[in-house]
Design an enzyme around this catalytic site. Structure first.
Site, mmCIF file in Angstrom:
data_model
loop_
_atom_site.group_PDB
_atom_site.id
_atom_site.type_symbol
_atom_site.label_atom_id
_atom_site.label_comp_id
_atom_site.label_asym_id
_atom_site.label_seq_id
_atom_site.Cartn_x
_atom_site.Cartn_y
_atom_site.Cartn_z
ATOM 1 N N MET A 30 -3.959 2.776 2.829
ATOM 2 C CA MET A 30 -4.279 1.405 2.390
ATOM 3 C C MET A 30 -2.922 0.368 2.687
ATOM 4 S SD MET A 30 -3.648 1.970 -1.851
ATOM 5 C CE MET A 30 -2.582 2.814 -1.888
ATOM 6 N N HIS A 34 3.784 2.538 8.507
ATOM 7 C CA HIS A 34 4.765 2.837 9.615
ATOM 8 C C HIS A 34 4.692 3.752 9.660
ATOM 9 C CE1 HIS A 34 4.677 5.417 6.035
ATOM 10 N NE2 HIS A 34 4.545 5.094 5.447
ATOM 11 N N HIS A 37 2.376 6.782 9.034
ATOM 12 C CA HIS A 37 1.161 7.080 9.196
ATOM 13 C C HIS A 37 0.954 7.463 10.845
ATOM 14 C CE1 HIS A 37 1.783 3.904 5.569
ATOM 15 N NE2 HIS A 37 0.607 4.747 5.183
ATOM 16 N N LYS A 152 3.199 14.550 2.478
ATOM 17 C CA LYS A 152 4.505 13.665 1.430
ATOM 18 C C LYS A 152 3.218 13.506 0.055
ATOM 19 C CE LYS A 152 5.184 9.513 1.006
ATOM 20 N NZ LYS A 152 4.713 8.949 -0.199
ATOM 21 N N ASP A 153 2.000 13.313 0.509
ATOM 22 C CA ASP A 153 1.408 13.503 -1.500
ATOM 23 C C ASP A 153 0.662 14.817 -1.786
ATOM 24 O OD1 ASP A 153 2.189 10.483 -1.761
ATOM 25 O OD2 ASP A 153 0.472 9.945 0.424
ATOM 26 N N SER A 189 5.404 3.469 2.368
ATOM 27 C CA SER A 189 5.312 1.648 2.275
ATOM 28 C C SER A 189 6.450 1.491 1.177
ATOM 29 C CB SER A 189 3.839 1.510 1.929
ATOM 30 O OG SER A 189 3.450 2.058 3.061
#
Length: 283
Positions: A30, A34, A37, A152-153, A189
């Protein structure tokens, strides 16, 4: 790096690479990128000849009182980071391209409730259906050989694996380990919403997960007590905990006595930021 502003330009570029027999990786994002990503991109490049990154802030995964409008859009800075990291193409669709009939009446994916409506899904109704829908669209548009997502997700990663398996989508899903700041704070983010003092406090989220894992590995079997201690620790550190939960790593089900591969997942509010994190833990 090629900037692909629409579906036609995307398909033209993909056709050229496929004609040369090249393997393609997709990293959906999205934006507001950082180092976390960028490490996904590094992983993608290890598994493919060409790396495509998509930047799309997906409205269907945001609730009515969430931060869709305020979510940072930093396309120029993002594209500079992607070019420097060696990305081959960035796909930049608009909402109208992704939902040509409008968001409200578009066909969508319904993730099984046992996975979609727990943990983050309990606090964010419809979130994972929105995630599953947009990821399915992107996989259909790019048709990559591999797609890379961050661990992380963690719940999101399991949702995507489930959708790909259930819908027989021919792609390999790769999970990339969470990238952390020196304090242990998972890169996100939404960390931009933290003030300087809150960023120091935020490290307590991961520290709480580590403490849970230590208790499990030293023989503590009262999972509810471990979770309660972690939530109390977060409250004392200034958080508003949403949940701390110990689950089976494979499917986020409640663990039984014989389950050894666990994941500790947590979500908590700190100031304007909603932070999530997880820690895989064997016992």
């Amino acid at each position: 790096m090629k900037q692909l502003p629409d579906i036609n330009s995307l398909h033209e570029q993909l056709q050229t690479w496929r004609a040369d027999g090249e393997r393609i990786a997709l990293v959906p994002t999205m934006g507001n990128l950082h180092e976390g990503h960028l490490c996904l991109i590094d992983a993608a490049k290890r598994h493919a000849d060409r790396c495509v990154v998509s930047i799309f802030v997906n409205p269907t995964q945001f609730g009515p009182n969430e931060d869709f409008a305020a979510y940072p859009r930093t396309q120029e800075e993002d594209c500079a980071l992607l070019a420097a990291r060696g990305v081959d193409a960035v796909f930049l669709p608009t909402v109208d391209m992704m939902y040509p009939q409008g968001e409200a009446i578009s066909t969508s994916i319904a993730v099984p409730e046992a996975l979609a409506n727990i943990l983050c899904g309990a606090a964010r109704p419809g979130h994972f259906n929105g995630v599953a829908t947009v990821v399915t669209k992107l996989l259909n548009l790019v048709r990559p050989d591999v797609a890379v997502f961050g661990e992380k997700d963690y719940q999101q990663l399991l949702v995507i694996r489930r959708v790909v398996a259930d819908l027989n989508i021919p792609v390999e899903i790769i999970g990339q380990a969470t990238i952390r700041e020196a304090s242990g704070l998972a890169m996100s983010s939404r960390n931009r919403y933290l003030t300087g003092p809150q960023r120091d406090q935020a490290a307590q989220l991961y520290a709480s997960l580590q403490a849970c894992c230590e208790q499990l590995q030293t023989g503590e079997r009262d999972i509810a007590a471990i979770e309660a201690r972690a939530e109390a620790r977060l409250e004392s550190a200034g958080f508003e905990p949403e949940y701390v939960s110990i689950r089976r790593a494979a499917d986020l089900g409640l663990p039984g006595a014989a389950d050894s591969e666990l994941v500790i997942v947590a979500a908590a509010h700190l100031g304007k930021a909603r932070l999530i994190d997880n820690l895989l833990c064997g016992r």
